[in-house]
Write a protein that holds these residues in place. Structure first.
Motif, PDB file in Angstrom:
ATOM      1  N   LEU A 139       0.815  -1.219   0.000  1.00 41.42           N
ATOM      2  CA  LEU A 139       0.000   0.000   0.000  1.00 41.42           C
ATOM      3  C   LEU A 139       0.849   1.270   0.000  1.00 41.42           C
ATOM      4  CD1 LEU A 139      -2.798  -1.189   2.425  1.00 41.42           C
ATOM      5  CD2 LEU A 139      -3.036  -0.747  -0.014  1.00 41.42           C
ATOM      6  N   ARG A 140       2.167   1.121   0.216  1.00 41.65           N
ATOM      7  CA  ARG A 140       3.129   2.214   0.036  1.00 41.65           C
ATOM      8  C   ARG A 140       2.786   3.453   0.879  1.00 41.65           C
ATOM      9  NH1 ARG A 140       1.307   1.908  -5.002  1.00 41.65           N
ATOM     10  NH2 ARG A 140       1.221   4.182  -5.124  1.00 41.65           N
ATOM     11  N   VAL A 141       2.398   3.229   2.123  1.00 47.39           N
ATOM     12  CA  VAL A 141       2.128   4.345   3.032  1.00 47.39           C
ATOM     13  C   VAL A 141       3.276   4.412   4.032  1.00 47.39           C
ATOM     14  CG1 VAL A 141       0.555   5.306   4.742  1.00 47.39           C
ATOM     15  CG2 VAL A 141      -0.357   4.111   2.740  1.00 47.39           C
ATOM     16  N   LYS A 142       4.101   5.436   3.921  1.00 51.64           N
ATOM     17  CA  LYS A 142       5.315   5.519   4.728  1.00 51.64           C
ATOM     18  C   LYS A 142       5.027   5.704   6.212  1.00 51.64           C
ATOM     19  CE  LYS A 142       8.100   7.363   0.929  1.00 51.64           C
ATOM     20  NZ  LYS A 142       8.935   8.494   0.454  1.00 51.64           N
ATOM     21  N   SER A 143       3.891   6.322   6.528  1.00 49.11           N
ATOM     22  CA  SER A 143       3.595   6.630   7.930  1.00 49.11           C
ATOM     23  C   SER A 143       2.761   5.545   8.603  1.00 49.11           C
ATOM     24  CB  SER A 143       2.849   7.965   8.028  1.00 49.11           C
ATOM     25  OG  SER A 143       1.622   7.895   7.315  1.00 49.11           O
ATOM     26  N   ALA A 144       2.672   4.360   7.993  1.00 53.89           N
ATOM     27  CA  ALA A 144       1.847   3.298   8.557  1.00 53.89           C
ATOM     28  C   ALA A 144       2.345   2.881   9.935  1.00 53.89           C
ATOM     29  CB  ALA A 144       1.846   2.095   7.616  1.00 53.89           C
ATOM     30  N   LYS A 145       1.400   2.603  10.832  1.00 57.87           N
ATOM     31  CA  LYS A 145       1.718   2.137  12.181  1.00 57.87           C
ATOM     32  C   LYS A 145       1.100   0.756  12.364  1.00 57.87           C
ATOM     33  CE  LYS A 145       1.689   6.836  14.100  1.00 57.87           C
ATOM     34  NZ  LYS A 145       1.054   7.731  15.093  1.00 57.87           N
ATOM     35  N   THR A 146       1.900  -0.203  12.834  1.00 57.38           N
ATOM     36  CA  THR A 146       1.461  -1.586  12.920  1.00 57.38           C
ATOM     37  C   THR A 146       1.594  -2.118  14.336  1.00 57.38           C
ATOM     38  OG1 THR A 146       2.067  -2.018  10.610  1.00 57.38           O
ATOM     39  CG2 THR A 146       1.858  -3.933  12.051  1.00 57.38           C
ATOM     40  N   ILE A 147       0.578  -2.885  14.771  1.00 61.55           N
ATOM     41  CA  ILE A 147       0.626  -3.603  16.031  1.00 61.55           C
ATOM     42  C   ILE A 147       0.164  -5.026  15.762  1.00 61.55           C
ATOM     43  CG2 ILE A 147       0.326  -1.628  17.571  1.00 61.55           C
ATOM     44  CD1 ILE A 147      -2.617  -2.132  17.638  1.00 61.55           C
TER      45      ILE A 147
ATOM     46  N   THR B  63      -2.825  -8.945  12.687  1.00 62.84           N
ATOM     47  CA  THR B  63      -2.026  -7.731  12.572  1.00 62.84           C
ATOM     48  C   THR B  63      -2.949  -6.562  12.255  1.00 62.84           C
ATOM     49  OG1 THR B  63      -0.155  -8.995  11.713  1.00 62.84           O
ATOM     50  CG2 THR B  63      -0.108  -6.622  11.359  1.00 62.84           C
ATOM     51  N   ALA B  64      -2.781  -5.467  12.963  1.00 66.18           N
ATOM     52  CA  ALA B  64      -3.560  -4.253  12.718  1.00 66.18           C
ATOM     53  C   ALA B  64      -2.614  -3.142  12.288  1.00 66.18           C
ATOM     54  CB  ALA B  64      -4.325  -3.841  13.972  1.00 66.18           C
ATOM     55  N   THR B  65      -2.948  -2.487  11.195  1.00 68.40           N
ATOM     56  CA  THR B  65      -2.129  -1.401  10.673  1.00 68.40           C
ATOM     57  C   THR B  65      -3.001  -0.194  10.397  1.00 68.40           C
ATOM     58  OG1 THR B  65      -0.609  -2.984   9.628  1.00 68.40           O
ATOM     59  CG2 THR B  65      -0.518  -0.706   8.860  1.00 68.40           C
ATOM     60  N   ARG B  66      -2.575   0.963  10.894  1.00 74.89           N
ATOM     61  CA  ARG B  66      -3.289   2.194  10.580  1.00 74.89           C
ATOM     62  C   ARG B  66      -2.553   2.911   9.455  1.00 74.89           C
ATOM     63  NH1 ARG B  66      -5.501   7.009  14.641  1.00 74.89           N
ATOM     64  NH2 ARG B  66      -6.539   8.226  12.987  1.00 74.89           N
ATOM     65  N   LEU B  67      -3.293   3.230   8.390  1.00 71.63           N
ATOM     66  CA  LEU B  67      -2.715   3.876   7.217  1.00 71.63           C
ATOM     67  C   LEU B  67      -3.441   5.184   6.962  1.00 71.63           C
ATOM     68  CD1 LEU B  67      -3.232   0.507   6.248  1.00 71.63           C
ATOM     69  CD2 LEU B  67      -1.220   1.286   5.022  1.00 71.63           C
ATOM     70  N   THR B  68      -2.677   6.241   6.793  1.00 77.86           N
ATOM     71  CA  THR B  68      -3.258   7.578   6.660  1.00 77.86           C
ATOM     72  C   THR B  68      -2.600   8.327   5.514  1.00 77.86           C
ATOM     73  OG1 THR B  68      -3.597   7.635   9.060  1.00 77.86           O
ATOM     74  CG2 THR B  68      -3.741   9.725   7.891  1.00 77.86           C
ATOM     75  N   ARG B  69      -3.414   9.003   4.721  1.00 77.23           N
ATOM     76  CA  ARG B  69      -2.917   9.936   3.713  1.00 77.23           C
ATOM     77  C   ARG B  69      -3.854  11.124   3.684  1.00 77.23           C
ATOM     78  NH1 ARG B  69       0.149  10.003  -1.387  1.00 77.23           N
ATOM     79  NH2 ARG B  69      -0.728  11.648  -2.706  1.00 77.23           N
ATOM     80  N   GLY B  70      -3.320  12.313   3.893  1.00 75.09           N
ATOM     81  CA  GLY B  70      -4.152  13.501   4.013  1.00 75.09           C
ATOM     82  C   GLY B  70      -4.501  14.161   2.695  1.00 75.09           C
ATOM     83  N   SER B  71      -3.901  13.707   1.586  1.00 73.36           N
ATOM     84  CA  SER B  71      -4.177  14.312   0.284  1.00 73.36           C
ATOM     85  C   SER B  71      -4.638  13.243  -0.691  1.00 73.36           C
ATOM     86  CB  SER B  71      -2.913  14.997  -0.256  1.00 73.36           C
ATOM     87  OG  SER B  71      -1.849  14.069  -0.370  1.00 73.36           O
ATOM     88  N   PRO B  72      -5.385  13.615  -1.732  1.00 72.54           N
ATOM     89  CA  PRO B  72      -5.876  12.626  -2.699  1.00 72.54           C
ATOM     90  C   PRO B  72      -4.772  12.179  -3.654  1.00 72.54           C
ATOM     91  CG  PRO B  72      -6.545  14.827  -3.357  1.00 72.54           C
ATOM     92  CD  PRO B  72      -5.881  14.972  -2.013  1.00 72.54           C
ATOM     93  N   GLY B  73      -5.124  11.177  -4.485  1.00 71.35           N
ATOM     94  CA  GLY B  73      -4.237  10.786  -5.572  1.00 71.35           C
ATOM     95  C   GLY B  73      -3.120   9.840  -5.178  1.00 71.35           C
ATOM     96  N   HIS B  74      -3.347   8.967  -4.200  1.00 71.98           N
ATOM     97  CA  HIS B  74      -2.304   7.998  -3.808  1.00 71.98           C
ATOM     98  C   HIS B  74      -1.986   7.065  -4.975  1.00 71.98           C
ATOM     99  CE1 HIS B  74       0.129   5.804  -0.920  1.00 71.98           C
ATOM    100  NE2 HIS B  74      -0.435   4.672  -1.288  1.00 71.98           N
ATOM    101  N   GLY B  75      -3.023   6.672  -5.715  1.00 68.25           N
ATOM    102  CA  GLY B  75      -2.786   5.925  -6.945  1.00 68.25           C
ATOM    103  C   GLY B  75      -3.028   4.426  -6.848  1.00 68.25           C
ATOM    104  N   TYR B  76      -2.423   3.709  -7.800  1.00 69.92           N
ATOM    105  CA  TYR B  76      -2.687   2.289  -8.024  1.00 69.92           C
ATOM    106  C   TYR B  76      -1.871   1.414  -7.074  1.00 69.92           C
ATOM    107  CZ  TYR B  76      -2.692  -2.199 -10.490  1.00 69.92           C
ATOM    108  OH  TYR B  76      -2.797  -3.529 -10.812  1.00 69.92           O
ATOM    109  N   VAL B  77      -2.530   0.426  -6.469  1.00 67.83           N
ATOM    110  CA  VAL B  77      -1.847  -0.551  -5.626  1.00 67.83           C
ATOM    111  C   VAL B  77      -2.370  -1.938  -5.966  1.00 67.83           C
ATOM    112  CG1 VAL B  77      -1.457   1.063  -3.723  1.00 67.83           C
ATOM    113  CG2 VAL B  77      -3.521  -0.353  -3.728  1.00 67.83           C
TER     114      VAL B  77
END
Length: 302
Positions: free
Chosen positions: A15-23, A34-48
């Protein structure tokens, strides 16, 4: 020479989210949720595209409204919106591709096949072949929503989160999904069993010896000769609370005892009684006792 671990979607690197937090929650002796929180504050993350095809599921719980495009096994899926609080289920045995178009904030919960298989004996079911949620469906489930939201503080303050709490959350999630969407027999969970005195004593000794909560449900259940889910239900029926809540109350009693008997600082007491720091102790103390440790100490004239 160590072998590389088998490829997996567990950490959601695709998913290429650099700020992901995993527990992680080792809720069962054969599988880890496994639980991971993924956040992106702007649109256009793109294809995964998911990393590998594997026998596992992923539940994506949205914390804000999200829109994007979705393909399952190369077929476009009508996915108008993921509403805040709802979840979408992904079966990793099927190839998933997505165009992440809007900003997003979600908690993704990865459930491997062994975590579901380990429930079979307690639930009286055969192998749970599928979780019956339509691809791309925006599912409103208050239990899943509540469990996901309960994990948010763990992402924000991991040092203040015990393994017992994470294990309990993972077990609750896996059991709920197996019963609600996997056609497991819920009636097998309703039993009158309580822990034998030796089992309760052994469990409490282990919990007490790990006042910071770094003991797993697997270890506690194994010490009592029980499965994890049976132990958890029996402990609550015997004591009226989960092992995690019992540990918190026990630690708070230790705090009160130390404040009565010593002039140690609250910071010193918090560490001695299994808390990450003074703020962690204060938060739990206020929730259980209704006032701060400092206020309680003044009240007793300490």
């Amino acid at each position: 020479m160590s072998k590389d671990p088998p490829p997996s979607n567990r950490n959601m690197d695709y998913l290429r989210v650099k700020s992901a937090k995993t527990i992680e929650s080792s809720v069962l002796d054969k599988g880890t949720v496994t639980a991971t929180r993924l956040t992106r504050g702007s649109p256009g993350h793109g294809y995964v595209r998911q990393a590998v095809i594997e026998d596992a599921f992923m539940i994506s719980v949205q914390l804000r409204d999200y829109r994007g495009q979705l393909w399952i096994d190369g077929r476009w899926i009508d996915f108008p919106i993921g509403r805040a609080g709802n979840f979408t289920l992904y079966d990793h045995k099927r190839e998933t591709e997505a165009d992440l178009q809007t900003a997003f904030d979600c908690i993704n919960l990865y459930i491997p096949r062994p975590a579901l298989d380990a429930l079979q004996e307690d639930l009286g079911s055969g192998q749970i072949e599928a979780l019956n949620v339509a691809p791309g469906a925006d599912t409103d489930d208050p239990v899943v929503r509540g469990l996901a939201h309960a994990l948010i503080p763990a992402f924000e303050q991991p040092a203040q989160t015990s393994r017992l709490f994470l294990d309990h959350m993972g077990l609750a999630l896996t059991s709920h999904m197996a019963i609600e969407y996997g056609e497991a027999d819920a009636s097998r969970l309703h039993h009158s069993g309580v822990l034998a005195p030796w089992q309760l004593r052994r469990a409490m000794e282990l919990v007490d010896a790990h006042s910071n909560g770094n003991v797993t449900l697997v270890e506690l259940a194994g010490a009592c000769g029980l499965s994890v889910s049976y132990f958890t239900r029996s402990f609550k029926r015997t004591t009226g609370m989960t092992p995690h809540r019992w540990l918190q109350k026990r630690n708070i009693e230790k705090v009160k005892d130390r404040m009565r008997k010593s002039g140690a600082s609250l910071a010193e007491i918090s560490i001695a009684c299994g808390f990450a720091d003074q703020s962690h102790m204060t938060r739990v103390f206020r929730r259980l006792i209704g006032m701060t440790p400092a206020g309680w100490r003044r009240q007793i004239g300490g």
